[in-house]
Each structure stands twice: as C-alpha cells, then as structure tokens.
Design a protein around this motif. Structure first.
Motif, PDB file in Angstrom:
ATOM      1  N   ASP A 116       3.048   5.212   9.904  1.00  0.00           N
ATOM      2  CA  ASP A 116       1.950   5.474  10.840  1.00  0.00           C
ATOM      3  C   ASP A 116       1.252   6.900  10.575  1.00  0.00           C
ATOM      4  O   ASP A 116       0.783   7.767  11.394  1.00  0.00           O
ATOM      5  CB  ASP A 116       1.992   5.230  12.179  1.00  0.00           C
ATOM      6  CG  ASP A 116       2.292   3.894  12.782  1.00  0.00           C
ATOM      7  OD1 ASP A 116       2.155   2.906  11.662  1.00  0.00           O
ATOM      8  OD2 ASP A 116       2.579   3.438  13.929  1.00  0.00           O
ATOM      9  N   ASN A 118      -0.550   7.437   7.627  1.00  0.00           N
ATOM     10  CA  ASN A 118      -1.702   7.784   6.743  1.00  0.00           C
ATOM     11  C   ASN A 118      -2.829   8.379   7.477  1.00  0.00           C
ATOM     12  O   ASN A 118      -3.242   8.484   8.714  1.00  0.00           O
ATOM     13  CB  ASN A 118      -2.316   6.070   6.381  1.00  0.00           C
ATOM     14  CG  ASN A 118      -1.390   5.691   5.571  1.00  0.00           C
ATOM     15  OD1 ASN A 118      -1.190   6.050   4.523  1.00  0.00           O
ATOM     16  ND2 ASN A 118      -0.641   4.579   5.788  1.00  0.00           N
ATOM     17  N   SER A 125      -5.010  -0.098   4.439  1.00  0.00           N
ATOM     18  CA  SER A 125      -5.591  -1.052   5.194  1.00  0.00           C
ATOM     19  C   SER A 125      -6.958  -0.782   5.979  1.00  0.00           C
ATOM     20  O   SER A 125      -7.738  -1.606   6.287  1.00  0.00           O
ATOM     21  CB  SER A 125      -4.740  -1.593   6.109  1.00  0.00           C
ATOM     22  OG  SER A 125      -4.605  -0.356   7.207  1.00  0.00           O
ATOM     23  N   ASP A 166       4.328   3.910   3.089  1.00  0.00           N
ATOM     24  CA  ASP A 166       3.604   3.674   1.925  1.00  0.00           C
ATOM     25  C   ASP A 166       3.770   5.228   1.145  1.00  0.00           C
ATOM     26  O   ASP A 166       4.181   6.125   1.632  1.00  0.00           O
ATOM     27  CB  ASP A 166       2.092   3.769   2.549  1.00  0.00           C
ATOM     28  CG  ASP A 166       1.671   2.702   3.351  1.00  0.00           C
ATOM     29  OD1 ASP A 166       2.228   1.465   2.666  1.00  0.00           O
ATOM     30  OD2 ASP A 166       0.802   2.722   4.152  1.00  0.00           O
ATOM     31  N   ASP A 209       7.398   0.747  18.424  1.00  0.00           N
ATOM     32  CA  ASP A 209       6.827  -0.287  18.152  1.00  0.00           C
ATOM     33  C   ASP A 209       7.720  -1.401  17.822  1.00  0.00           C
ATOM     34  O   ASP A 209       8.810  -1.221  17.364  1.00  0.00           O
ATOM     35  CB  ASP A 209       6.192   0.092  16.723  1.00  0.00           C
ATOM     36  CG  ASP A 209       5.386  -0.990  16.067  1.00  0.00           C
ATOM     37  OD1 ASP A 209       5.627  -2.315  16.271  1.00  0.00           O
ATOM     38  OD2 ASP A 209       4.144  -0.624  15.214  1.00  0.00           O
TER      39      ASP A 209
HETATM   40  N1  LIG Z   1       2.260   0.093  13.545  1.00  0.00           N
HETATM   41  C1  LIG Z   1       2.175  -0.419  12.582  1.00  0.00           C
HETATM   42  N2  LIG Z   1       2.226  -1.535  12.873  1.00  0.00           N
HETATM   43  N3  LIG Z   1       1.691  -0.059  11.394  1.00  0.00           N
HETATM   44  C2  LIG Z   1       1.258  -0.819  10.179  1.00  0.00           C
HETATM   45  C3  LIG Z   1       0.786   0.152   9.100  1.00  0.00           C
HETATM   46  C4  LIG Z   1       0.755  -0.700   8.007  1.00  0.00           C
HETATM   47  C5  LIG Z   1       0.215   0.186   6.589  1.00  0.00           C
HETATM   48  N4  LIG Z   1       1.269   1.249   6.584  1.00  0.00           N
HETATM   49  C6  LIG Z   1      -1.095   0.657   6.818  1.00  0.00           C
HETATM   50  O1  LIG Z   1      -1.287   1.955   6.799  1.00  0.00           O
HETATM   51  O2  LIG Z   1      -1.762  -0.082   7.182  1.00  0.00           O
END
Ligand SMILES: NC(=[NH2+])NCCC[C@H](N)C(=O)O
Length: 293
Positions: A116, A118, A125, A166, A209
């Motif tokens: 989380d 990014n 996404s 990522d 999560d």
């Molecule tokens: N808390 C979560 N389920 N995060 C999913 C993130 C998936 C991916 N890293 C994105 O930035 O889209």
C-alpha cells in the motif's frame, strides 16, 4: 470483547458497484456478530456511494469519508477498532492515533499482503487502497495526505506479512529503510515485537488487511496472495504486541464476501482476530502448534 469500541466504516474502492456492495456487506456482517460490543457507524456522505469512477471525484469522496470518520473517532474513547471498508478507511484512525500520542511514540504495524505504498504515479491500478500508507507518510492526493502531527514517519512503520510489493514499492521500502517482517518470520511472535521495539515506540496501531492471511484460511477477500499467514500466527503476534505495547488503535479491513453464506464461513476467524485485539492477551496456542484451524 467487552470494553472495546468498534467503528464501522462502509467504504470501498472505485472499481464498480457490485464490489462496493460486497465491501459494505462485509462490514455489516462483522458488526452483526459483535454481541455486546459498542459499535458505531460512520455516516458515509451520500456522494461517496455514487462516485465510484476513477480520478478526482473518487479522491474527494474518500476525503469526505475520512472527515466523517475523524468526527466519530473524536467522540470515542481509545482504543477504537475500526472495521472497513477497504484499506482507505484507515486514514483517519491512524492519523487520530498518531495525533493523540507524543511524536514518535506510536508504531504502525501494517499486517497486509501488500505494501500500500504506491503514489498516484506509481500505482498500477489507480486504486487508493494501494496508496494508503504512502498518503499516511505524507505523499498522497490532495485532501488525503497526512501532515503535521498526524503524519507517519518511515521509521515508525513496520510491514508485516507482506509478500506482494510492486517494484516501485520495493524501491521505496529500501530507500526509506522501512522495517519488514516476512510471513515466515511471523512464526515467532517475538519477531514483530522486536521490530516494533526497534522503532522506539511505546504504543502500537495494528492494521489488519485480511489478505495478510493465507488464502486457505479466508475466502471473502478481493486480493488473495499465496504463502500467507495462518490465523493462529496472526492472533499470537497481536497478543504479543499487546502484552508489550499500549494499543493505540486497530483496524480490520478488506472483508468482501460474495454473499451472507460466504461471510458466515469467514466470521469465526475474523472474530478470533477481533478477540486477539480486544480480549485477554495470554498466549492461546501451545508452543510448537502449527497454527492451522
Ligand atoms: N490493500 C490492498 N488490498 N492493496 C492492494 C494493492 C494492489 C496493488 N499493489 C495496487 O497498488 O493496486
């Protein structure tokens, strides 16, 4: 589970109305199963449900949810367990916990398969739930990024159970020296305690999560990742943290069951996690137990 306050935040990501409904149902299913607990619900701004598209509208509706959540938190005695919603529902609860304590005294433990971390440009996404920690660290869309006393420092953050970073997130973790406790390291509950102790914190905010769990243990999640954490390991880690540190707050996010039957299947494990956050802290598992349910 008596004593704790629960705050339910129906919130979702902007990927479509059916997914939005799944997330709302998940939060409601959990709330229905907290007998005797003090539960409160954040009134979600009407516009938030409609603006599920991408871009600015979605971010501004998330800001409205953040404000509504902050207003509720201000009325509740800590620690509050916030039930989401997607991980974006953590903005206000984490900011609130940081602002309520002296600078540097709260560590945030992010139990999540994902980083989380990014930002708007690096996100593959566009979904805000993949940017939440980055916003808490001060880099985020307008109205969502933390500032001042509610801003998290990289040195106060511990990623736990993470296994799907990522590329940009991996680089960010490395550049900022963010502490990471792998799923395997969580076999020993002291690993997470030691990582938090190394931050110098005396209190801990625990984010969960549900996708931190191994997919064998939970169905109602949107982003399963293999090689996760078994429920017993997660609950022991939470209890070990609570034995050593003050609980500044907690969040349980991303429960998105397909339907009520699917929700019923997952509820026992969710209630065990909530019990670890709010109930007695004595270890429940015999040493060497494999943690399977
Ligand atoms: N808390 C979560 N389920 N995060 C999913 C993130 C998936 C991916 N890293 C994105 O930035 O889209």
């Amino acid at each position: 589970m008596s004593g704790a306050s629960f705050l339910v935040v129906p919130q979702w990501q902007g990927s479509g109305s059916s997914r939005a409904m799944r997330l709302i149902d998940g939060a409601d299913a959990i709330r229905g199963d907290l007998p005797g607990a003090r539960t409160h619900q954040v009134p979600v701004p009407a516009a938030a449900g409609e603006s599920l598209g991408s871009g600015v509208n979605r971010f501004s509706s998330l800001a409205a949810v953040r404000e509504a959540t902050e207003a509720e938190l201000a009325l509740l005695e800590a620690p509050v367990v916030t039930v989401g919603g997607d991980c974006g529902a953590e903005l206000a609860p984490v900011q609130h916990a940081l602002a309520a304590h002296p600078p540097g005294s709260v560590a945030v433990v992010w139990f999540d398969a994902h980083g989380d971390l990014n930002d708007v440009d690096s996100s593959p996404s566009g979904a805000f739930h993949g940017m939440v920690l980055r916003a808490l660290l001060g880099d985020g869309p307008d109205g969502l990024a933390s500032a001042g006393e509610s801003r998290l420092a990289p040195a106060q953050l511990v990623l736990a159970g993470v296994r799907a970073l990522d590329d940009g997130e991996s680089a960010f973790v490395e550049q900022n020296g963010i502490r990471v406790v792998s799923p395997g390291e969580l076999d020993d509950p002291e690993a997470i305690v030691n990582a938090v102790a190394a931050t110098g914190a005396t209190a801990v905010y625990v984010h969960i999560d549900l996708d931190v769990l191994d997919p064998s243990a939970i169905d109602g999640i949107g982003y399963p990742e293999p090689f996760g954490v078994l429920p017993e390991r997660l609950t022991e880690a939470i209890r070990a943290l609570r034995r050593r540190f003050e609980l500044a707050g907690a969040g349980l996010m991303e429960f998105a069951p397909e339907n009520p039957d699917a929700a019923a299947h997952d509820l026992p494990v969710i209630l065990r996690i909530l019990g670890a956050l709010t109930g007695p802290t004595a270890s429940q598992a015999p040493a060497g137990s494999d943690g399977a349910r």
